[in-house]
Design a protein around this motif. Structure first.
Motif, PDB file in Angstrom:
ATOM      1  N   ILE A  65       0.838  -1.210   0.000  1.00  9.47           N
ATOM      2  CA  ILE A  65       0.000   0.000   0.000  1.00  9.47           C
ATOM      3  C   ILE A  65       0.867   1.252   0.000  1.00  9.47           C
ATOM      4  N   SER A  66       1.914   1.250   0.803  1.00 11.51           N
ATOM      5  CA  SER A  66       2.827   2.403   0.852  1.00 11.51           C
ATOM      6  C   SER A  66       3.527   2.603  -0.481  1.00 11.51           C
ATOM      7  N   ALA A  67       3.928   1.500  -1.110  1.00 10.82           N
ATOM      8  CA  ALA A  67       4.609   1.595  -2.401  1.00 10.82           C
ATOM      9  C   ALA A  67       3.675   2.146  -3.465  1.00 10.82           C
ATOM     10  N   VAL A  68       2.423   1.683  -3.481  1.00  8.44           N
ATOM     11  CA  VAL A  68       1.452   2.167  -4.464  1.00  8.44           C
ATOM     12  C   VAL A  68       1.177   3.652  -4.261  1.00  8.44           C
ATOM     13  N   ALA A  69       0.973   4.063  -3.006  1.00  5.05           N
ATOM     14  CA  ALA A  69       0.683   5.466  -2.707  1.00  5.05           C
ATOM     15  C   ALA A  69       1.846   6.367  -3.111  1.00  5.05           C
ATOM     16  N   MET A  70       3.066   5.934  -2.799  1.00  6.44           N
ATOM     17  CA  MET A  70       4.246   6.729  -3.156  1.00  6.44           C
ATOM     18  C   MET A  70       4.394   6.815  -4.669  1.00  6.44           C
ATOM     19  N   THR A  71       4.143   5.716  -5.371  1.00  4.36           N
ATOM     20  CA  THR A  71       4.245   5.718  -6.833  1.00  4.36           C
ATOM     21  C   THR A  71       3.254   6.692  -7.447  1.00  4.36           C
ATOM     22  N   LEU A  72       2.037   6.702  -6.939  1.00  4.75           N
ATOM     23  CA  LEU A  72       1.023   7.626  -7.446  1.00  4.75           C
ATOM     24  C   LEU A  72       1.435   9.071  -7.203  1.00  4.75           C
ATOM     25  N   MET A  73       2.007   9.339  -6.047  1.00 13.78           N
ATOM     26  CA  MET A  73       2.426  10.709  -5.723  1.00 13.78           C
ATOM     27  C   MET A  73       3.562  11.163  -6.628  1.00 13.78           C
ATOM     28  N   VAL A  74       4.563  10.299  -6.796  1.00 12.02           N
ATOM     29  CA  VAL A  74       5.749  10.681  -7.561  1.00 12.02           C
ATOM     30  C   VAL A  74       5.443  10.798  -9.051  1.00 12.02           C
ATOM     31  N   ASN A  75       4.605   9.884  -9.559  1.00 14.03           N
ATOM     32  CA  ASN A  75       4.362   9.827 -11.003  1.00 14.03           C
ATOM     33  C   ASN A  75       3.014  10.378 -11.431  1.00 14.03           C
ATOM     34  N   ALA A  76       2.354  11.122 -10.554  1.00 16.97           N
ATOM     35  CA  ALA A  76       1.035  11.671 -10.892  1.00 16.97           C
ATOM     36  C   ALA A  76       1.093  12.576 -12.117  1.00 16.97           C
ATOM     37  N   ASP A 200       5.321  17.397   1.227  1.00 14.24           N
ATOM     38  CA  ASP A 200       4.899  16.015   0.988  1.00 14.24           C
ATOM     39  C   ASP A 200       3.572  15.899   0.250  1.00 14.24           C
ATOM     40  N   GLN A 201       2.822  17.011   0.139  1.00 15.10           N
ATOM     41  CA  GLN A 201       1.467  16.919  -0.410  1.00 15.10           C
ATOM     42  C   GLN A 201       1.191  17.874  -1.571  1.00 15.10           C
ATOM     43  N   PHE A 202       2.185  18.636  -2.005  1.00 18.16           N
ATOM     44  CA  PHE A 202       1.898  19.701  -2.972  1.00 18.16           C
ATOM     45  C   PHE A 202       1.843  19.241  -4.423  1.00 18.16           C
ATOM     46  N   LEU A 203       2.382  18.057  -4.748  1.00 20.00           N
ATOM     47  CA  LEU A 203       2.561  17.658  -6.144  1.00 20.00           C
ATOM     48  C   LEU A 203       1.239  17.538  -6.903  1.00 20.00           C
ATOM     49  N   ILE A 204       0.313  16.747  -6.380  1.00 26.73           N
ATOM     50  CA  ILE A 204      -0.942  16.522  -7.094  1.00 26.73           C
ATOM     51  C   ILE A 204      -1.768  17.809  -7.218  1.00 26.73           C
ATOM     52  N   ILE A 210      -2.070  23.464 -12.557  1.00 29.26           N
ATOM     53  CA  ILE A 210      -1.316  23.772 -13.779  1.00 29.26           C
ATOM     54  C   ILE A 210      -2.086  23.315 -15.015  1.00 29.26           C
ATOM     55  N   THR A 211      -2.649  22.111 -14.938  1.00 27.87           N
ATOM     56  CA  THR A 211      -3.439  21.608 -16.055  1.00 27.87           C
ATOM     57  C   THR A 211      -4.643  22.496 -16.318  1.00 27.87           C
ATOM     58  N   GLY A 212      -5.313  22.936 -15.246  1.00 33.57           N
ATOM     59  CA  GLY A 212      -6.447  23.837 -15.404  1.00 33.57           C
ATOM     60  C   GLY A 212      -6.047  25.160 -16.029  1.00 33.57           C
ATOM     61  N   PHE A 213      -4.909  25.685 -15.613  1.00 37.61           N
ATOM     62  CA  PHE A 213      -4.414  26.950 -16.170  1.00 37.61           C
ATOM     63  C   PHE A 213      -4.117  26.804 -17.653  1.00 37.61           C
ATOM     64  N   LEU A 214      -3.420  25.724 -18.022  1.00 35.37           N
ATOM     65  CA  LEU A 214      -3.073  25.518 -19.433  1.00 35.37           C
ATOM     66  C   LEU A 214      -4.312  25.296 -20.287  1.00 35.37           C
ATOM     67  N   ALA A 215      -5.299  24.596 -19.726  1.00 36.42           N
ATOM     68  CA  ALA A 215      -6.541  24.397 -20.468  1.00 36.42           C
ATOM     69  C   ALA A 215      -7.277  25.720 -20.673  1.00 36.42           C
TER      70      ALA A 215
END
Length: 229
Positions: A65-76, A200-204, A210-215
């Motif tokens: 679970i920790s590995a999945v959560a970290m992967t989602l955060m890093v590669n979001a 630890d929480q700013f990435l997503i 950023i996506t909203g701004f570019l859109a």
């Protein structure tokens, strides 16, 4: 022509990936994981910064679970990369699955850097530049694992190498265009989210904004690009 052009375009990435991959291989070896681990991770995971993070996850015995959560955060960020590549990767046939798998920050930069010259098939260019980049990463990882098994290294600071590469890519993108609105927006939004959500929480949140701004400003950015061309 397609292969030669893709190879020339990928040379800057080669310079970075061989060094970064070597650093990854050395760190992996120092944690007790040998050459075969380096080969398997770089061939089947191929996630750059996430592979660096995975070293500590493996060594620390992290839960699934920790590995999945970290992967989602890093590669979001790749979720947003993928959305922007829908049109470019249309009609790529059987190569599409590999192109999706092999989409890294640096490959994304090369694929989106402009139209290919006359005589070069764009879809084949996408494939070859993606394949070359992964080969560089795999080669660097293997080299690092081999070096780490024979030589003793002080690995302090090696994990900063991915950050350094991101800075180089950002600078190259900045220099290649006169319209810096998207770059400034990305930096500004990221800094604001960093203060609001923490390191630890700013990435997503920053990726979403950023996506909203570019859109929102997509037409303006495309119009300025057309005027430049």
């Amino acid at each position: 022509m397609n292969v030669r052009y893709a190879f020339r375009r990928s040379l800057p990435v080669m310079a970075g990936y061989v060094v970064l991959g070597t650093g990854f291989g050395i760190l992996l070896e120092t944690k007790g994981y040998g050459v075969w681990w380096a080969l398997a991770m770089s061939a089947f995971i191929y996630a750059g910064s996430m592979q660096y993070v995975a070293i500590d996850l493996l060594a620390g015995g992290a839960s699934l679970i920790s590995a999945v959560a970290m992967t989602l955060m890093v590669n979001a960020r790749h979720l947003f990369y993928g959305i922007s590549m829908i049109d470019r990767y249309k009609e790529t046939g059987k190569k599409k699955l590999y192109l999706i798998f092999a989409l890294t920050d640096e490959t994304y930069s090369l694929v989106c850097s402009g139209d290919v010259p006359e005589g070069v098939d764009q879809k084949k260019y996408f494939f070859w530049v993606s394949l070359f980049n992964q080969c560089y990463w795999v080669a660097g990882s293997l080299l690092g694992a081999l070096l780490g098994s024979f030589l003793n290294f002080n690995t302090a600071g090696i994990d900063f190498s991915m950050t350094a590469l991101f800075l180089v890519v950002f600078i190259e993108q900045w220099k290649s265009t006169t319209n810096h609105l998207s770059a400034l927006a990305g930096v500004g939004i990221s800094i604001i989210c960093l203060f609001i959500f923490g390191a630890d929480q700013f990435l997503i949140p920053s990726m979403i904004l950023i996506t909203g701004f570019l859109a929102l400003f997509r037409r303006k950015l495309e119009t300025q690009k057309m005027i430049k061309l």
